[in-house]
Scaffold this active site. Structure first.
Site, PDB file in Angstrom:
ATOM      1  N   ASP A 303       0.817  -1.212   0.000  1.00  9.09           N
ATOM      2  CA  ASP A 303       0.000   0.000   0.000  1.00  9.09           C
ATOM      3  C   ASP A 303       0.854   1.268   0.000  1.00  9.09           C
ATOM      4  O   ASP A 303       2.018   1.257   0.361  1.00  9.09           O
ATOM      5  CB  ASP A 303      -0.881   0.035   1.261  1.00  9.09           C
ATOM      6  CG  ASP A 303      -1.955  -1.028   1.261  1.00  9.09           C
ATOM      7  OD1 ASP A 303      -1.931  -1.901   0.380  1.00  9.09           O
ATOM      8  OD2 ASP A 303      -2.807  -0.993   2.169  1.00  9.09           O
ATOM      9  N   HIS A 445       3.803  -2.252   2.994  1.00 14.00           N
ATOM     10  CA  HIS A 445       3.829  -0.893   2.439  1.00 14.00           C
ATOM     11  C   HIS A 445       5.137  -0.659   1.697  1.00 14.00           C
ATOM     12  O   HIS A 445       6.210  -0.823   2.297  1.00 14.00           O
ATOM     13  CB  HIS A 445       3.676   0.137   3.563  1.00 14.00           C
ATOM     14  CG  HIS A 445       2.363   0.027   4.277  1.00 14.00           C
ATOM     15  ND1 HIS A 445       2.138  -0.895   5.278  1.00 14.00           N
ATOM     16  CD2 HIS A 445       1.193   0.690   4.105  1.00 14.00           C
ATOM     17  CE1 HIS A 445       0.886  -0.781   5.699  1.00 14.00           C
ATOM     18  NE2 HIS A 445       0.288   0.164   5.005  1.00 14.00           N
TER      19      HIS A 445
HETATM   20 ZN    ZN Z   1      -2.392   3.043   3.564  1.00  7.14          ZN
END
Ligand code: ZN
Length: 479
Positions: A303, A445
Site C-alpha cells: 500500500d 507498504h
Molecule cells: Zn495506507
C-alpha cells in the site's frame, strides 16, 4: 501555517465548489469556503494544473499509519534543487506529526476525531519557480484544524520565499488595504476581527501564508478558518485581479505570475544532480495459471506507493521469484510516478486504488468518497490504460456509505505485518514467515525501505515451503 481548532459545522462540498466559482468569477470578493474532514478538500482551484510527472527527479515523501486508533497520513514533495524549501516542508510536517503522535499516546487524539492528514498540491513548476501548497486537516493539540500554506522557491536567487514575498515590501500597505476591503461586509467578519487580523504586522507572514496566482494572473489569497472571521464560516478567499495586483508584486512575484499564466513548460532550479531512477522493465510471461485449489497461494499487497525510491527495487525482488503482488496505490503518488505504476502492471502485478490522499473514508460524505476514489482510478487508468477493480480503504476503515459510493470491491487483509510501525526488515520478514497461512492476504507498504528489504527473505522462505505469490483478484477467482 496558522491554523485554528476544528469546528463541527463547516460547509460541505457542494457549497464549497459554488463559493469557489463565485470568488473566481468576481475578483475582489471574498468567499467562505471550508471543509472539515481530511481528504474532503476537493475544491476546484482556478489555478492551472501542474503535471508532477514532468518534474525530473521528483520524490514524494510519504509516511502513513494504517491504524484507526492513530490515523495519520503525511506527504510533501522533494524536488531537486529546492533543498531549502523541502527542508521547511519537512520541518512543518514532522512537527505536526510528532504533536499528533504524542496526542495518540496520551489519548487526546480521539477528541479531535483522531486523524491527521497532510497532502500536497503543485501550484507552479516551471521556469525557475516552484510553488507547493500543503493542506493540513485534523491533528490534535496546538496547531490542529484546517490549515493551508504555500511554499515558494526562487531558483534564480537559490532561496525559498514566503507567500508574502510575492508582494513588494513597498506596496504592502496598499495590498493589505485591498485585501481588507475584499473582506469587509462578508458574513462572519466584522471591523474588530479585521482590525485584529491586520493589526499585528509582525504576524502577517504567518497569516498571509496561502497565496497563488490564478490562470489569468489574479492573486488568490486564502485565510484559514478563524483567521479573519468566525471559524464556523470557514476559509475566506480574496482574489485580486491581475490589473490591481501586478503593480504591487515583487520581482519574484512577477516571475511567479508569468509562470502561472504562461508556464514555460520545464522546471530548472539549477540542481547540480537530478536522480533519474531506473524503471524496471520486467515483463510477465502471459496470464498467471496458478491454481490456488491445487497449490498453496498467498497474496502480498503493498500500500501507499508508488515510491520513487523503493518501488523499483521491490519490482526487481518480485521478478526474481516470479512473484506477483497487488499494489494499492495512492492517487497523489500515481500522478507523480505513472511510469512506476505502468511497470507494476507490465510485470504481471495488479494495481488497486487506495484513495487520493489517504483519508479515513468513513468520515467523508458519499460525494467526497467518490471524489477520492474516482480521481485515483482515473490516474491509474491514465498511467496503465486499465481502470482498477479493487480498492483498499485507508486504515481498513469501511462502512456502508463508502461501499455504496463506489463500484470498486473493498479488499482488507488477513495478515497485518505492522511494518509501518516497526521499521525493521528482519521483524517484518519474520512477522510474515511465522504467521502465514494458505490464501492469506498480507499487508505491507512499499514506502518503507525496511518493508522492501524484507521481501527477498519472505519470497525465498515461502517459495521453499511451496507457496505461490498471486494477485488478490487471482486469489479471489480461483478460490
Ligand atoms: Zn495506507
Amino acid at each position: 501555517m496558522r491554523t485554528h481548532r476544528l469546528l463541527p459545522s463547516l460547509l460541505l462540498l457542494g457549497s464549497l465548489a459554488l463559493a469557489t466559482a463565485c470568488s473566481s468569477g468576481s475578483p475582489g470578493t471574498a468567499s467562505g469556503t471550508a471543509t472539515a474532514r481530511p481528504g474532503a478538500s476537493a475544491a476546484p482551484s482556478p489555478t492551472r494544473t501542474v503535471d508532477p510527472a514532468r518534474i525530473k527527479g521528483l520524490q514524494i515523501v510519504s509516511d502513513n499509519s494504517e491504524s484507526t486508533s492513530c490515523a495519520w497520513a503525511t506527504s510533501y514533495p522533494d524536488v531537486p534543487g529546492a533543498t531549502a524549501m523541502t527542508a521547511e516542508m519537512k520541518k512543518d510536517v514532522q512537527w505536526r506529526l510528532a504533536a499528533f503522535r504524542a496526542s495518540c499516546e496520551d489519548g487526546s487524539a480521539s477528541d479531535d476525531g483522531g486523524e491527521l492528514n497532510i497532502s500536497h498540491q503543485f501550484l507552479v513548476a516551471s521556469g525557475d519557480v516552484l510553488g507547493v501548497r500543503l493542506t493540513t486537516l485534523g491533528g490534535s493539540g496546538a496547531g490542529s484544524g484546517l490549515g493551508r500554506r504555500t511554499y515558494w522557491y526562487d531558483g534564480g536567487a537559490g532561496r525559498s520565499r514566503t507567500a508574502l514575498d510575492l508582494v513588494d515590501s513597498g506596496s504592502r500597505e496598499a495590498f493589505l488595504a485591498a485585501l481588507r476591503s475584499g473582506l469587509e461586509g462578508r458574513e462572519g467578519t466584522d471591523p474588530d476581527t479585521l482590525d485584529q487580523a491586520f493589526g499585528d504586522r509582525s504576524a502577517l507572514t504567518g497569516e498571509l501564508d496561502d497565496m497563488a496566482f490564478t490562470a489569468t494572473g489574479g492573486l488568490r489569497v486564502t485565510f484559514d478558518p478563524g483567521a479573519v472571521g468566525a471559524g464556523a464560516a470557514g476559509s475566506y478567499v480574496v482574489t485580486l485581479p491581475k490589473a490591481t495586483v501586478t503593480p504591487w508584486l515583487s520581482a519574484f512575484g512577477k516571475r511567479v505570475q508569468e509562470q502561472s499564466v504562461s508556464p514555460s513548460g520545464s522546471l530548472d532550479l539549477g540542481a547540480t544532480a537530478t536522480p533519474t531512477p531506473a524503471v524496471p522493465t520486467h515483463t510477465a510471461s502471459g496470464d498467471d495459471d496458478t491454481d490456488c485449489e491445487q497449490v498453496k497461494c498467498v497474496a502480498l499487497t503493498f500500500d501507499d506507493g508508488p515510491s520513487a525510491t523503493y518501488t523499483a527495487t521491490l519490482l526487481t525482488h518480485l521478478a526474481q521469484y516470479d512473484a506477483r503482488a497487488t499494489f494499492f496505490t495512492v492517487g497523489q503518488n500515481v500522478v507523480a510516478h505513472p511510469a512506476l505504476v505502468r511497470a507494476e502492471v507490465r510485470a504481471g502485478n495488479e494495481v488497486g486504488n487506495h484513495s487520493y490522499s489517504h483519508p479515513d473514508l468513513t468520515k467523508l460524505t458519499a460525494e467526497e468518497v467518490a471524489y477520492q476514489l474516482n480521481r485515483t482510478s482515473a490516474a491509474i487508468k491514465a498511467a496503465t490504460g486499465q481502470a482498477p477493480t479493487l480498492f483498499r480503504p485507508p486504515y481498513g476503515a469501511v462502512n456502508s456509505t463508502v461501499r455504496q459510493a463506489t463500484r470498486l470491491s473493498a479488499v482488507l487483509w488477513t495478515l497485518d505485518t505492522e511494518d509501518w510501525k516497526y521499521p525493521d526488515a528482519a521483524r517484518v520478514a519474520q512477522s510474515v514467515i511465522s504467521k502465514v497461512k494458505r490464501n492469506d492476504v498480507v499487508l505491507l507498504h512499499d514506502i518503507h525501505p525496511t518493508s522492501v528489504a524484507a521481501v527477498p527473505q519472505i519470497l525465498r522462505t515461502l517459495s521453499a515451503q511451496g507457496y505461490h505469490f498471486v494477485t488478490v483478484s487471482h486469489l479471489r477467482a480461483t478460490m
